[in-house]
Design a protein around this motif. Structure first.
Motif, PDB file in Angstrom:
ATOM      1  N   LYS A  18       0.827  -1.215   0.000  1.00  0.00           N
ATOM      2  CA  LYS A  18       0.000   0.000   0.000  1.00  0.00           C
ATOM      3  C   LYS A  18       0.854   1.255   0.000  1.00  0.00           C
ATOM      4  O   LYS A  18       0.506   2.267  -0.619  1.00  0.00           O
ATOM      5  N   LEU A  19       1.985   1.195   0.699  1.00  0.00           N
ATOM      6  CA  LEU A  19       2.884   2.355   0.725  1.00  0.00           C
ATOM      7  C   LEU A  19       3.577   2.535  -0.626  1.00  0.00           C
ATOM      8  O   LEU A  19       3.798   3.670  -1.061  1.00  0.00           O
ATOM      9  N   LEU A  20       3.898   1.434  -1.281  1.00  0.00           N
ATOM     10  CA  LEU A  20       4.548   1.524  -2.596  1.00  0.00           C
ATOM     11  C   LEU A  20       3.607   2.108  -3.640  1.00  0.00           C
ATOM     12  O   LEU A  20       4.011   2.894  -4.490  1.00  0.00           O
ATOM     13  N   GLY A  21       2.316   1.723  -3.574  1.00  0.00           N
ATOM     14  CA  GLY A  21       1.366   2.166  -4.572  1.00  0.00           C
ATOM     15  C   GLY A  21       1.446   1.312  -5.830  1.00  0.00           C
ATOM     16  O   GLY A  21       2.342   0.476  -5.981  1.00  0.00           O
ATOM     17  N   LEU A  61       6.984   8.612   4.798  1.00  0.00           N
ATOM     18  CA  LEU A  61       6.670   7.181   4.856  1.00  0.00           C
ATOM     19  C   LEU A  61       6.095   6.784   6.214  1.00  0.00           C
ATOM     20  O   LEU A  61       5.153   5.983   6.289  1.00  0.00           O
ATOM     21  N   GLU A  62       6.626   7.354   7.276  1.00  0.00           N
ATOM     22  CA  GLU A  62       6.111   7.043   8.616  1.00  0.00           C
ATOM     23  C   GLU A  62       4.687   7.554   8.786  1.00  0.00           C
ATOM     24  O   GLU A  62       3.830   6.880   9.365  1.00  0.00           O
ATOM     25  N   SER A  63       4.415   8.754   8.257  1.00  0.00           N
ATOM     26  CA  SER A  63       3.072   9.328   8.366  1.00  0.00           C
ATOM     27  C   SER A  63       2.066   8.536   7.533  1.00  0.00           C
ATOM     28  O   SER A  63       0.952   8.257   7.979  1.00  0.00           O
ATOM     29  N   LEU A  64       2.472   8.167   6.312  1.00  0.00           N
ATOM     30  CA  LEU A  64       1.589   7.370   5.461  1.00  0.00           C
ATOM     31  C   LEU A  64       1.357   5.988   6.069  1.00  0.00           C
ATOM     32  O   LEU A  64       0.269   5.415   5.937  1.00  0.00           O
ATOM     33  N   SER A  65       2.357   5.477   6.767  1.00  0.00           N
ATOM     34  CA  SER A  65       2.224   4.182   7.428  1.00  0.00           C
ATOM     35  C   SER A  65       1.145   4.227   8.503  1.00  0.00           C
ATOM     36  O   SER A  65       0.368   3.276   8.673  1.00  0.00           O
ATOM     37  N   VAL A  66       1.071   5.345   9.211  1.00  0.00           N
ATOM     38  CA  VAL A  66       0.025   5.516  10.228  1.00  0.00           C
ATOM     39  C   VAL A  66      -1.355   5.515   9.573  1.00  0.00           C
ATOM     40  O   VAL A  66      -2.312   4.915  10.079  1.00  0.00           O
ATOM     41  N   LEU A  67      -1.470   6.180   8.420  1.00  0.00           N
ATOM     42  CA  LEU A  67      -2.745   6.203   7.699  1.00  0.00           C
ATOM     43  C   LEU A  67      -3.147   4.793   7.266  1.00  0.00           C
ATOM     44  O   LEU A  67      -4.311   4.405   7.384  1.00  0.00           O
ATOM     45  N   VAL A  68      -2.177   4.038   6.760  1.00  0.00           N
ATOM     46  CA  VAL A  68      -2.464   2.666   6.325  1.00  0.00           C
ATOM     47  C   VAL A  68      -2.923   1.825   7.517  1.00  0.00           C
ATOM     48  O   VAL A  68      -3.871   1.031   7.409  1.00  0.00           O
ATOM     49  N   SER A  69      -2.281   2.003   8.658  1.00  0.00           N
ATOM     50  CA  SER A  69      -2.677   1.264   9.859  1.00  0.00           C
ATOM     51  C   SER A  69      -4.103   1.613  10.274  1.00  0.00           C
ATOM     52  O   SER A  69      -4.802   0.799  10.876  1.00  0.00           O
ATOM     53  N   GLY A  70      -4.533   2.839   9.937  1.00  0.00           N
ATOM     54  CA  GLY A  70      -5.889   3.270  10.259  1.00  0.00           C
ATOM     55  C   GLY A  70      -6.923   2.852   9.231  1.00  0.00           C
ATOM     56  O   GLY A  70      -8.096   3.214   9.338  1.00  0.00           O
TER      57      GLY A  70
END
Length: 334
Positions: A18-21, A61-70
């Motif tokens: 998901k982070l890679l897109g 990447l860390e911020s987007l990772s939090v969004l993915v976790s949510g």
């Protein structure tokens, strides 16, 4: 400055993907936007670049990772927005958007704020009896206001939703449109219909309209009324006159909440008429209970191209103003 290396752990293959897109699109946006090189080893992102840029990319990447976790899946627009925040040292601000759900559509899709500006706008609506949402097209001003209105009705905080907008002609004449007055103004109110139907579904929307729990009408129909226990939205408010705006604001009754939305760059009033939106934002800026939120091109969430178009027009307007002032100064010199 010598390159440094930062590492960010994805934690799982699902989160990594998901982070890679799609086709590593998200990663390419970060690399282009911040001038870094990012490679993946296992579940770890390896970032190479200047100390400042590598730190910014890691924060993205860390911020987007939090969004993915949510539960979110970052799209191109969200990643570009996060890169812009990182350049300003505010990448962590995007993590504030992962927790709050504004509303749930009738299909069960959660509606969340996608930008920091949108969150400020929603927070203001929740806190203040009157909120102005001023900004360019595509920032979600109307849609988010309708979402909050529907939630207020569902939670019995409002008995009625009233949506209105001035029937100002944008290059066309109402008189040439077919049908009676309602038929003539319906095209102006279509964005409000669409947002309500997405939130409620056609069947529920129709029932609430027939019952009078939802009212959609031209601004002129508000005169002489007191609107109590209602959630009232005035859309396209840049096309109100000062007198119309004052008339509308003084309709506020007990237990009601008002949201006024508009784009000050798209005024369709006749020449010589000043916008009631600009005037009200200035007059009421220090009044307690009135929130004035200015959204910008950074808050455009429609299509990434809309942000670019808005910025291009803003630049052209500024260039025109510079030329105009330069010409005026030249005339004075002569």
């Amino acid at each position: 400055m010598s390159d440094c290396i930062k590492k960010v752990e994805a934690g799982s293959m699902d989160k990594l993907q998901k982070l890679l897109g799609t086709f590593d699109e998200n990663l390419n946006i970060i690399m282009r936007g911040l001038g870094v090189i990012i490679r993946v080893e296992g579940l770890t992102f390896i970032i190479e670049g200047s100390e400042e840029r590598a730190a910014q990319a890691a924060a993205v990447l860390e911020s987007l990772s939090v969004l993915v976790s949510g539960g979110d899946t970052p799209d191109k627009g969200r990643v570009e927005y996060c890169v812009e925040l990182a350049r300003e040292g505010k990448a962590q601000d995007i993590t504030k958007l992962s927790s709050d759900t504004v509303a749930i559509t009738y299909r069960g899709k959660p509606v969340k704020c996608k930008t920091v500006g949108q969150k400020k706008y929603i927070d203001s609506i929740k806190i203040n009896p009157v909120t102005f949402g001023i900004g360019p097209a595509g920032t979600g001003k109307t849609y988010l206001a309708v979402c909050v209105a529907v939630q207020a009705m569902k939670s019995r905080q409002a008995d009625k939703i009233i949506l209105t907008r001035p029937a100002v002609e944008a290059g066309e004449k109402l008189g040439f449109l077919p049908g009676d007055l309602q038929n003539k103004v319906d095209p102006y109110l279509r964005p409000l219909y669409d947002a309500l139907q997405e939130m409620l579904g056609l069947e529920t929307y129709t029932k609430l309209m027939e019952r009078g729990s939802i009212e959609i009408a031209p601004l002129a129909y508000m005169r002489g009324r007191t609107l109590s226990n209602a959630f009232i939205i005035l859309d396209e408010a840049q096309n109100t006159t000062r007198e119309q705006m004052k008339m509308f604001l003084t309709r506020l009754g007990d237990g009601s909440k008002m949201v006024i939305t508009g784009d000050a760059t798209q005024i369709d009033l006749p020449s010589g008429k000043s916008s009631g939106l600009d005037h009200a934002a200035e007059v009421l800026k220090d009044v307690e209970g009135v929130g004035i939120i200015h959204l910008t091109d950074k808050d455009v969430v429609r299509n990434p191209m809309v942000m670019k178009i808005v910025r291009a027009y803003d630049k052209a307007d500024k260039d025109d103003e510079k030329r105009r002032l330069s010409g005026a100064d030249g005339n004075k010199t002569e």
